[in-house]
Design a protein around this motif. Structure first.
Motif, PDB file in Angstrom:
ATOM      1  N   PHE A   1       0.708  -1.083  -0.311  1.00  0.00           N
ATOM      2  CA  PHE A   1      -0.054  -0.061   0.086  1.00  0.00           C
ATOM      3  C   PHE A   1       0.930   1.328  -0.043  1.00  0.00           C
ATOM      4  CE2 PHE A   1      -2.092  -3.562   1.862  1.00  0.00           C
ATOM      5  CZ  PHE A   1      -3.680  -3.658   1.115  1.00  0.00           C
ATOM      6  N   VAL A   2       0.379   2.298  -0.586  1.00  0.00           N
ATOM      7  CA  VAL A   2       1.250   3.510  -0.876  1.00  0.00           C
ATOM      8  C   VAL A   2       0.599   4.558  -0.322  1.00  0.00           C
ATOM      9  CG1 VAL A   2       2.364   5.017  -2.529  1.00  0.00           C
ATOM     10  CG2 VAL A   2       2.077   2.501  -2.936  1.00  0.00           C
ATOM     11  N   ALA A   3       1.327   5.394   0.499  1.00  0.00           N
ATOM     12  CA  ALA A   3       1.039   6.832   1.175  1.00  0.00           C
ATOM     13  C   ALA A   3       1.756   7.908   0.725  1.00  0.00           C
ATOM     14  CB  ALA A   3       0.658   6.678   2.610  1.00  0.00           C
ATOM     15  N   SER A   4       1.179   8.728   0.493  1.00  0.00           N
ATOM     16  CA  SER A   4       1.752  10.034   0.119  1.00  0.00           C
ATOM     17  C   SER A   4       1.821  11.114   1.131  1.00  0.00           C
ATOM     18  CB  SER A   4       1.135  10.735  -1.275  1.00  0.00           C
ATOM     19  OG  SER A   4      -0.046  11.430  -1.052  1.00  0.00           O
ATOM     20  N   ILE A   5       2.694  12.026   1.352  1.00  0.00           N
ATOM     21  CA  ILE A   5       2.881  12.931   2.412  1.00  0.00           C
ATOM     22  C   ILE A   5       1.806  13.975   2.245  1.00  0.00           C
ATOM     23  CG2 ILE A   5       4.696  14.389   1.098  1.00  0.00           C
ATOM     24  CD1 ILE A   5       4.349  13.796   4.840  1.00  0.00           C
ATOM     25  N   GLY A   6       1.293  14.308   0.764  1.00  0.00           N
ATOM     26  CA  GLY A   6       0.406  15.356   0.824  1.00  0.00           C
ATOM     27  C   GLY A   6      -0.249  15.286  -0.470  1.00  0.00           C
ATOM     28  N   PRO A   7      -1.109  16.298  -0.989  1.00  0.00           N
ATOM     29  CA  PRO A   7      -1.683  16.419  -2.203  1.00  0.00           C
ATOM     30  C   PRO A   7      -0.742  16.520  -3.408  1.00  0.00           C
ATOM     31  CG  PRO A   7      -2.241  18.390  -0.901  1.00  0.00           C
ATOM     32  CD  PRO A   7      -1.497  17.271  -0.143  1.00  0.00           C
ATOM     33  N   THR A   8       0.303  17.175  -3.159  1.00  0.00           N
ATOM     34  CA  THR A   8       1.290  17.527  -4.393  1.00  0.00           C
ATOM     35  C   THR A   8       1.915  16.303  -4.969  1.00  0.00           C
ATOM     36  OG1 THR A   8       2.013  19.617  -3.393  1.00  0.00           O
ATOM     37  CG2 THR A   8       3.417  18.556  -5.097  1.00  0.00           C
ATOM     38  N   THR A   9       2.347  15.466  -4.113  1.00  0.00           N
ATOM     39  CA  THR A   9       2.799  14.031  -4.456  1.00  0.00           C
ATOM     40  C   THR A   9       1.648  13.231  -5.150  1.00  0.00           C
ATOM     41  OG1 THR A   9       4.816  14.144  -3.192  1.00  0.00           O
ATOM     42  CG2 THR A   9       4.181  12.147  -4.023  1.00  0.00           C
ATOM     43  N   ARG A  10       0.585  13.308  -4.437  1.00  0.00           N
ATOM     44  CA  ARG A  10      -0.637  12.471  -4.929  1.00  0.00           C
ATOM     45  C   ARG A  10      -1.089  12.920  -6.248  1.00  0.00           C
ATOM     46  NH1 ARG A  10      -6.016  14.375  -2.406  1.00  0.00           N
ATOM     47  NH2 ARG A  10      -5.259  15.968  -3.932  1.00  0.00           N
ATOM     48  N   ASP A  11      -1.202  13.955  -6.404  1.00  0.00           N
ATOM     49  CA  ASP A  11      -1.659  14.564  -7.795  1.00  0.00           C
ATOM     50  C   ASP A  11      -0.572  14.352  -8.717  1.00  0.00           C
ATOM     51  OD1 ASP A  11      -4.020  15.467  -6.444  1.00  0.00           O
ATOM     52  OD2 ASP A  11      -3.289  17.658  -6.388  1.00  0.00           O
ATOM     53  N   PHE A  12       0.711  14.258  -8.706  1.00  0.00           N
ATOM     54  CA  PHE A  12       1.728  13.987  -9.579  1.00  0.00           C
ATOM     55  C   PHE A  12       1.667  12.798  -9.985  1.00  0.00           C
ATOM     56  CE2 PHE A  12       6.027  12.413 -10.633  1.00  0.00           C
ATOM     57  CZ  PHE A  12       6.306  13.386 -11.455  1.00  0.00           C
ATOM     58  N   LEU A  13       1.446  11.696  -8.994  1.00  0.00           N
ATOM     59  CA  LEU A  13       1.582  10.252  -9.264  1.00  0.00           C
ATOM     60  C   LEU A  13      -0.108  10.024 -10.206  1.00  0.00           C
ATOM     61  CD1 LEU A  13       2.700   8.745  -6.058  1.00  0.00           C
ATOM     62  CD2 LEU A  13       3.371   8.294  -8.458  1.00  0.00           C
ATOM     63  N   ARG A  14      -0.912  10.883  -9.910  1.00  0.00           N
ATOM     64  CA  ARG A  14      -2.378  10.576 -10.739  1.00  0.00           C
ATOM     65  C   ARG A  14      -1.997  11.067 -11.932  1.00  0.00           C
ATOM     66  NH1 ARG A  14      -6.799  13.401  -7.631  1.00  0.00           N
ATOM     67  NH2 ARG A  14      -6.794  11.508  -6.367  1.00  0.00           N
ATOM     68  N   ALA A  15      -1.523  12.497 -12.175  1.00  0.00           N
ATOM     69  CA  ALA A  15      -1.544  13.218 -13.439  1.00  0.00           C
ATOM     70  C   ALA A  15      -0.633  12.594 -14.533  1.00  0.00           C
ATOM     71  CB  ALA A  15      -1.176  14.501 -13.182  1.00  0.00           C
ATOM     72  N   GLU A  16       0.724  12.158 -13.843  1.00  0.00           N
ATOM     73  CA  GLU A  16       1.730  11.618 -14.742  1.00  0.00           C
ATOM     74  C   GLU A  16       1.809  10.020 -15.079  1.00  0.00           C
ATOM     75  OE1 GLU A  16       4.165  13.682 -16.140  1.00  0.00           O
ATOM     76  OE2 GLU A  16       2.833  15.198 -15.330  1.00  0.00           O
ATOM     77  N   PHE A  17       1.114   9.442 -14.191  1.00  0.00           N
ATOM     78  CA  PHE A  17       1.197   7.994 -14.169  1.00  0.00           C
ATOM     79  C   PHE A  17      -0.233   7.230 -14.144  1.00  0.00           C
ATOM     80  CE2 PHE A  17       5.240   9.358 -12.489  1.00  0.00           C
ATOM     81  CZ  PHE A  17       6.016   9.004 -13.440  1.00  0.00           C
ATOM     82  N   GLY A  18      -1.187   7.742 -13.826  1.00  0.00           N
ATOM     83  CA  GLY A  18      -2.380   7.445 -13.738  1.00  0.00           C
ATOM     84  C   GLY A  18      -2.410   6.428 -12.445  1.00  0.00           C
ATOM     85  N   PHE A  19      -1.677   6.630 -11.387  1.00  0.00           N
ATOM     86  CA  PHE A  19      -1.450   5.711 -10.259  1.00  0.00           C
ATOM     87  C   PHE A  19      -2.207   6.570  -9.037  1.00  0.00           C
ATOM     88  CE2 PHE A  19       0.643   4.375  -6.390  1.00  0.00           C
ATOM     89  CZ  PHE A  19       0.611   3.212  -6.517  1.00  0.00           C
ATOM     90  N   GLU A  20      -2.886   5.866  -8.288  1.00  0.00           N
ATOM     91  CA  GLU A  20      -3.757   6.257  -7.139  1.00  0.00           C
ATOM     92  C   GLU A  20      -3.247   5.736  -5.834  1.00  0.00           C
ATOM     93  OE1 GLU A  20      -6.267   8.617  -7.017  1.00  0.00           O
ATOM     94  OE2 GLU A  20      -6.385   8.848  -8.982  1.00  0.00           O
ATOM     95  N   VAL A  21      -2.803   6.754  -4.993  1.00  0.00           N
ATOM     96  CA  VAL A  21      -2.280   6.246  -3.864  1.00  0.00           C
ATOM     97  C   VAL A  21      -3.473   5.820  -2.918  1.00  0.00           C
ATOM     98  CG1 VAL A  21      -0.209   7.907  -3.984  1.00  0.00           C
ATOM     99  CG2 VAL A  21      -2.318   8.568  -2.774  1.00  0.00           C
ATOM    100  N   ASP A  22      -3.149   4.936  -2.019  1.00  0.00           N
ATOM    101  CA  ASP A  22      -4.018   4.586  -1.023  1.00  0.00           C
ATOM    102  C   ASP A  22      -4.461   5.501   0.204  1.00  0.00           C
ATOM    103  OD1 ASP A  22      -4.302   1.649  -2.315  1.00  0.00           O
ATOM    104  OD2 ASP A  22      -2.193   1.733  -1.834  1.00  0.00           O
ATOM    105  N   VAL A  23      -3.307   6.319   0.472  1.00  0.00           N
ATOM    106  CA  VAL A  23      -3.774   7.444   1.570  1.00  0.00           C
ATOM    107  C   VAL A  23      -2.895   8.394   1.187  1.00  0.00           C
ATOM    108  CG1 VAL A  23      -2.856   7.996   3.805  1.00  0.00           C
ATOM    109  CG2 VAL A  23      -4.193   5.682   3.323  1.00  0.00           C
ATOM    110  N   CYS A  24      -3.502   9.765   1.497  1.00  0.00           N
ATOM    111  CA  CYS A  24      -3.016  11.018   1.236  1.00  0.00           C
ATOM    112  C   CYS A  24      -2.982  11.650   2.580  1.00  0.00           C
ATOM    113  CB  CYS A  24      -3.663  11.758   0.190  1.00  0.00           C
ATOM    114  SG  CYS A  24      -2.933  13.510  -0.102  1.00  0.00           S
ATOM    115  N   ALA A  25      -2.015  11.709   3.283  1.00  0.00           N
ATOM    116  CA  ALA A  25      -1.998  12.462   4.467  1.00  0.00           C
ATOM    117  C   ALA A  25      -2.691  14.030   4.431  1.00  0.00           C
ATOM    118  CB  ALA A  25      -0.741  12.632   5.103  1.00  0.00           C
TER     119      ALA A  25
END
Length: 326
Positions: free
Chosen positions: A279-303
């Motif tokens: 499972f993957v957690a991101s430290i915040g929305p900047t990293t979450r949005d980057f993974l989503r926009a660039e790779f289509g990858f959804e984190v499990d948790v965004c702090a």
């Protein structure tokens, strides 16, 4: 599916995780361990509601102190040009990264070999910091012979810190700090400019603007060995029931996904089946949005808060939502 950190730890019960209370869950922290202490290591090494994580640091970024920046900062400290009063060049300091604090700590350690009052900052000199990790590291440098006044540690991000500085630093009748001297901002080669822009915004009255000078004190690049090191840790933990990966910045995300087997097509988009236990957690929305926009990858948790507590709350909220993970 993305799940935010919507609940505090006080609302979570042991019942959620009864099947795995004795398990030490690997948590792979994609960052360099902070010195002298690391809040994430402290947080995840402590048993929480009957569960203990096993933290492992996998450095993504390679940091190198820059001689020019270090020498400039050293000279300012040695000439006692930071603080309030006549002859000062800067009225206070700003830190938003652990690496900048570590550079400061190195200079302080050098100076205190000969002078315990180093770095010669009056107790009234404000040192602004963006979060609890940098605050803790700075607090470790404060001594009775050289006390430091550390402010803003609860702000959490650069924009909030800038607003906090505007409310504390301007010279008005309510302010403890009446100097209108510029602030000195210790930065890396890669940084956002939200703080200088906010403090000197043309939308502010001229009397309320705060000048900010930056000293680039360290450089940053992706560590050449990161992907290999990450794959090795994944291999060592491949037989566990579940594990967590915490990602702290967009840098290295592509290598992370490749190591996880989640970079599925020639266009660099995420693909294939996830293994169901990582499972993957991101430290915040900047990293979450980057993974989503660039790779289509959804984190499990965004702090919801970029802190050890925020990450832990997000993970617990996710696990509670699954009804346990045993």
């Amino acid at each position: 599916m993305h799940r935010g950190a919507s609940q505090s730890l006080s609302h979570l019960t042991n019942d959620v995780l009864l099947p795995t209370m004795t398990t030490r869950i690997p948590i792979l922290l994609l960052k360099t361990r902070s010195s002298p202490t690391d809040g994430y290591e402290d947080q995840f090494s402590t048993p929480q509601h009957g569960l203990t994580f096993s933290p492992t640091f996998v450095p993504v970024l390679e940091h190198q102190l820059l001689d020019d920046g270090m020498n400039t900062f050293r000279n300012l400290l040695e000439r006692k040009e930071i603080g309030e009063g006549q002859g000062k060049k800067y009225g206070g300091l700003i830190f938003t990264s652990q690496r900048a604090v570590e550079a400061f700590a190195q200079l302080v350690a050098e100076g205190r070999l000969n002078d315990p009052s180093y770095p010669h900052l009056a107790p009234s000199t404000p040192i602004y910091t963006v979060g609890p990790a940098t605050s803790r590291a700075l607090s470790a440098l404060s001594t009775p012979s050289s006390p430091l006044t550390i402010l803003g540690q609860e702000t959490g991000n650069g924009e909030a810190l800038a607003q906090y500085i505007l409310s504390h630093y301007p010279s008005d009748s309510k302010s403890k700090f009446k100097s209108r001297l510029p602030l000195l901002f210790l930065v890396g080669e890669q940084r956002r400019d939200i703080i200088p822009k906010t403090l000197s915004s043309p939308s502010l009255e001229a009397s309320n603007r705060i000048a900010v000078d930056e000293i680039t004190i360290y450089g940053t690049g992706i560590m050449a060995s990161f992907e290999r090191d990450f794959k090795a840790v994944l291999k060592r933990t491949e037989n566990v029931g579940r594990r967590w990966v915490v990602v702290f910045s967009p840098t290295g995300c592509e290598a992370m996904l490749r190591a996880l087997g989640c970079l599925g097509d020639a266009r660099g988009k995420a693909g294939g089946e996830r293994d169901g236990k990582t499972f993957v957690a991101s430290i915040g929305p900047t990293t979450r949005d980057f993974l989503r926009a660039e790779f289509g990858f959804e984190v499990d948790v965004c702090a919801e808060r970029p802190s050890p507590e925020g990450v832990l709350e997000g993970i617990w909220g996710f696990m509670e939502g699954l009804g346990g993970m045993g």
